[in-house]
Design a protein around this motif. Structure first.
Motif, PDB file in Angstrom:
ATOM      1  N   ALA A 238       0.808  -1.221   0.000  1.00 54.50           N
ATOM      2  CA  ALA A 238       0.000   0.000   0.000  1.00 54.50           C
ATOM      3  C   ALA A 238       0.842   1.272   0.000  1.00 54.50           C
ATOM      4  CB  ALA A 238      -0.914  -0.004   1.227  1.00 54.50           C
ATOM      5  N   LYS A 239       2.129   1.115   0.352  1.00 57.36           N
ATOM      6  CA  LYS A 239       2.998   2.268   0.610  1.00 57.36           C
ATOM      7  C   LYS A 239       2.917   3.347  -0.472  1.00 57.36           C
ATOM      8  CE  LYS A 239       7.981   2.403   0.718  1.00 57.36           C
ATOM      9  NZ  LYS A 239       9.198   1.687   1.148  1.00 57.36           N
ATOM     10  N   SER A 241       0.678   4.010  -2.774  1.00 60.73           N
ATOM     11  CA  SER A 241      -0.624   4.689  -2.838  1.00 60.73           C
ATOM     12  C   SER A 241      -0.831   5.618  -1.657  1.00 60.73           C
ATOM     13  CB  SER A 241      -1.758   3.674  -2.859  1.00 60.73           C
ATOM     14  OG  SER A 241      -1.642   2.852  -3.975  1.00 60.73           O
ATOM     15  N   ILE A 242      -0.347   5.188  -0.487  1.00 61.26           N
ATOM     16  CA  ILE A 242      -0.506   6.028   0.708  1.00 61.26           C
ATOM     17  C   ILE A 242       0.178   7.369   0.484  1.00 61.26           C
ATOM     18  CG2 ILE A 242       0.130   6.269   3.152  1.00 61.26           C
ATOM     19  CD1 ILE A 242      -0.089   3.137   3.284  1.00 61.26           C
ATOM     20  N   ILE A 248      -4.664   6.759   4.122  1.00 57.86           N
ATOM     21  CA  ILE A 248      -4.474   5.345   4.422  1.00 57.86           C
ATOM     22  C   ILE A 248      -5.783   4.814   5.017  1.00 57.86           C
ATOM     23  CG2 ILE A 248      -3.481   5.874   6.715  1.00 57.86           C
ATOM     24  CD1 ILE A 248      -1.686   3.410   6.386  1.00 57.86           C
ATOM     25  N   ASN A 267      -4.647   1.629  -0.965  1.00 62.40           N
ATOM     26  CA  ASN A 267      -4.036   2.232   0.224  1.00 62.40           C
ATOM     27  C   ASN A 267      -4.559   1.597   1.505  1.00 62.40           C
ATOM     28  OD1 ASN A 267      -6.545   3.272  -0.339  1.00 62.40           O
ATOM     29  ND2 ASN A 267      -6.132   5.283   0.535  1.00 62.40           N
ATOM     30  N   PRO A 289      -0.362  10.827   5.788  1.00 63.39           N
ATOM     31  CA  PRO A 289      -1.682  10.573   5.185  1.00 63.39           C
ATOM     32  C   PRO A 289      -2.813  10.881   6.156  1.00 63.39           C
ATOM     33  CG  PRO A 289      -0.753   8.526   5.980  1.00 63.39           C
ATOM     34  CD  PRO A 289       0.275   9.600   6.273  1.00 63.39           C
TER      35      PRO A 289
END
Ligand code: ZN
Length: 560
Positions: A238-239, A241-242, A248, A267, A289
């Motif tokens: 997810a990193k 996208s975060i 998040i 995310n 985030p």
């Protein structure tokens, strides 16, 4: 390992302004460079770069370091990985001594990951399909299968894996039976979810039972690599996208993460069967985030959401809560194709502070005066932990909800809020803040001219410092990269002085210190009156000399 020579060659090339500019916008202001700090949220830049010294420092949150440290923090990499990243940016070739040896722990965990993955059979595959998981998702999250105990033990022994090593990384457990240790596999007949650290290393496994085991989900136990209360499942996936979305989504389960990613919510992460804790905050701070808590609407879920929203809002995080009702969870909704409904839910979370206050309100019967009073007290206890601006924002809101005049909702002034949260600074007098400045001037002067260190050492011990004790200690230890020192070095308000002018600063520090000592003597019950009066006269004399500008060589109390 990377050779020392090529590390040095790389370091010689590094330019802090260039490196930071590679990631964030940097502005030249006068002789220095500034940026908005990427490690905390701010609108006016307090993140300063010093090209000559090669350091960065944030006057807002206190982070500092050199180019390598910046890349480590920004990209969440370890030292060697950061060097590799920088070598890539500067197009420099790194030499290695030998193929970097992975530690045995990771070797066993990777070995098991491959094994579990290879054990997927048609029966398990059809279960995966039934849950709505595509082949692609299955691969992306490396799903596997743990067979029965006998098979796993045989596989480990066949491959000459040391069983104690496997126990240390949480693959095996052990019983003592009649004095002998009997090992057993912790995860058996379960669908396996490998758990990776933020640095993308396998550190543990989660398993969902496929039989009738009463524990639906089991995780690896706490090991030196696997700390459940710091880890978020799915973080490496997810990193990116975060960082990109500045958002998040925190869910409660592996399947929620997997299905949300499959539906494009890349995310999403999950806590590992634990509550959200303070230990999660560093990971959640990366990329700053907004935090969405996507929890189950049942009792357990809404309680967990209350605690998490409480923790996050007091930590000054932005975000909200989304509760899933009617027994549906995000995974079910994706499986049912309700992607639009999910989007709408994620777009309209209940803000964290609203959620906490609403929950407090719901616990009282507001038709009864006493309950209303208690409710107000509890709401205010919470509110007073937030920043004064947020307190003001919620003042009218709370007055309306409680049907009370606004003047009864007492917010706390900025000063009181600050004092409460910085109680050690509560007593800070003018004298102390002058001392603190004097200490910084001394330290900066020494940093600029190391010859002054001997001079300062004649008079000053770390314990005499009021606010910069740690910085002075680091200076004496030669730990020049410590953030307290870099902060002073890059603070343009602090002007280094020559030896003659430093005398004045030293006197100021000594005066405060001996004066404090004199005061504490009076309170010391273990001294007789005679001893007290002798020592007090001695201090009095010192203090008078200092007032006249006489710098006496320091004598400790034990030498009196
Ligand atoms: Zn900062």
């Amino acid at each position: 390992m990377i050779t020392q020579e090529s590390i040095e060659a790389l370091k010689n090339q590094l330019d802090i302004v260039e490196v930071v500019s590679h990631y964030i916008e940097v502005k030249k202001m006068g002789s220095s460079y500034k940026a908005c700090c990427p490690f905390h949220q701010e609108k006016t830049p307090s993140f300063v770069l010093n090209a000559n010294k090669g350091y960065f420092h944030c006057f807002g949150c206190g982070v500092s370091g050199d180019s390598i440290k910046f890349v480590m923090d920004y990209e969440k990499l370890n030292y060697a990985e950061a060097l590799e990243k920088l070598a890539q940016i500067y197009n420099i070739h790194l030499e290695y001594t030998e193929k970097a040896k992975k530690s045995d722990d990771f070797k066993i965990l990777n070995f098991m990951n491959e094994y579990y993955h290879s054990m997927l059979n048609s029966e398990i595959e059809s279960y995966i399909k039934e849950r709505g998981i595509t082949t692609e998702t299955k691969k992306h999250f490396e799903l596997g299968y743990a067979p029965n105990n006998f098979e796993i033990m045989a596989h480990l022994q066949r491959n000459l894996i040391n069983l104690q090593d496997a126990l240390n990384v949480g693959i095996l457990g052990a019983d003592i039976e009649n004095g002998t240790k009997r090992y057993y596999a912790r995860l058996t007949q379960r669908l396996i979810f490998p758990i990776r650290s933020a640095q993308n290393k396998i550190i543990g496994f989660g398993g969902r039972t496929l039989g009738n085991h009463p524990a639906k989900y089991i995780n690896s136990p706490q090991t030196k690599l696997f700390n459940k209360s710091q880890i978020l499942y799915g973080y490496p996936q997810a990193k990116e996208s975060i960082y990109r979305l500045k958002e998040i989504i925190i869910t409660e389960g592996y399947l929620d993460v997997i299905m949300l990613h499959q539906a494009g919510f890349t995310n999403a992460v999950a806590t590992l069967g634990t509550a959200l804790t303070h230990e999660h905050l560093p990971l959640l701070a990366k990329g700053e985030p907004k935090i969405l808590l996507a929890f189950d609407g049942d009792n357990a879920g809404s309680n967990a959401a209350f605690k998490a929203a409480n923790l996050l809002s007091i930590a000054n995080k932005e975000g909200g809560v989304v509760l899933f009702d009617n027994g549906l969870d995000p995974a079910d909704m994706v499986k049912n194709g309700e992607i639009e409904a999910l989007k709408n839910l994620f777009n309209a979370p209940i803000p964290l502070v609203d959620y906490v206050l609403e929950t407090i309100l719901s616990r009282f019967d507001l038709n009864h005066a006493v309950q209303k009073d208690n409710c107000l007290k509890e709401s205010l206890t919470y509110l007073h932990q937030l920043s004064p601006v947020i307190q003001e924002e919620y003042k009218t809101w709370l007055a309306q909800r409680l049907n009370l005049p606004a003047h009864l909702i007492k917010t706390q002034s900025a000063r009181k809020h600050f004092a409460q949260n910085h109680s050690t600074q509560n007593l800070q007098s003018n004298q102390n803040s002058f001392c603190s400045l004097a200490e910084k001037i001394i330290i900066k002067s020494i940093l600029e001219d190391m010859n002054l260190l001997d001079f300062a050492l004649n008079y000053l011990e770390p314990k005499m410092f009021y606010s910069e004790k740690l910085a002075y200690q680091k200076l004496l230890q030669g730990d020049l990269e410590s953030s307290s020192l870099i902060g002073i070095l890059l603070d343009s308000k602090i002007k280094p002085q020559n030896k003659e002018n430093l005398k004045q600063q030293i006197i100021m520090i000594l005066y405060r210190y001996y004066n404090e000592q004199r005061k504490s003597l009076l309170r010391n019950p273990s001294l007789s009156l005679r001893e007290k009066s002798f020592l007090i006269r001695k201090y009095q004399k010192y203090l008078e000399d200092l007032k006249k500008g006489d710098l006496a060589i320091y004598e400790s109390i034990s030498s009196f």
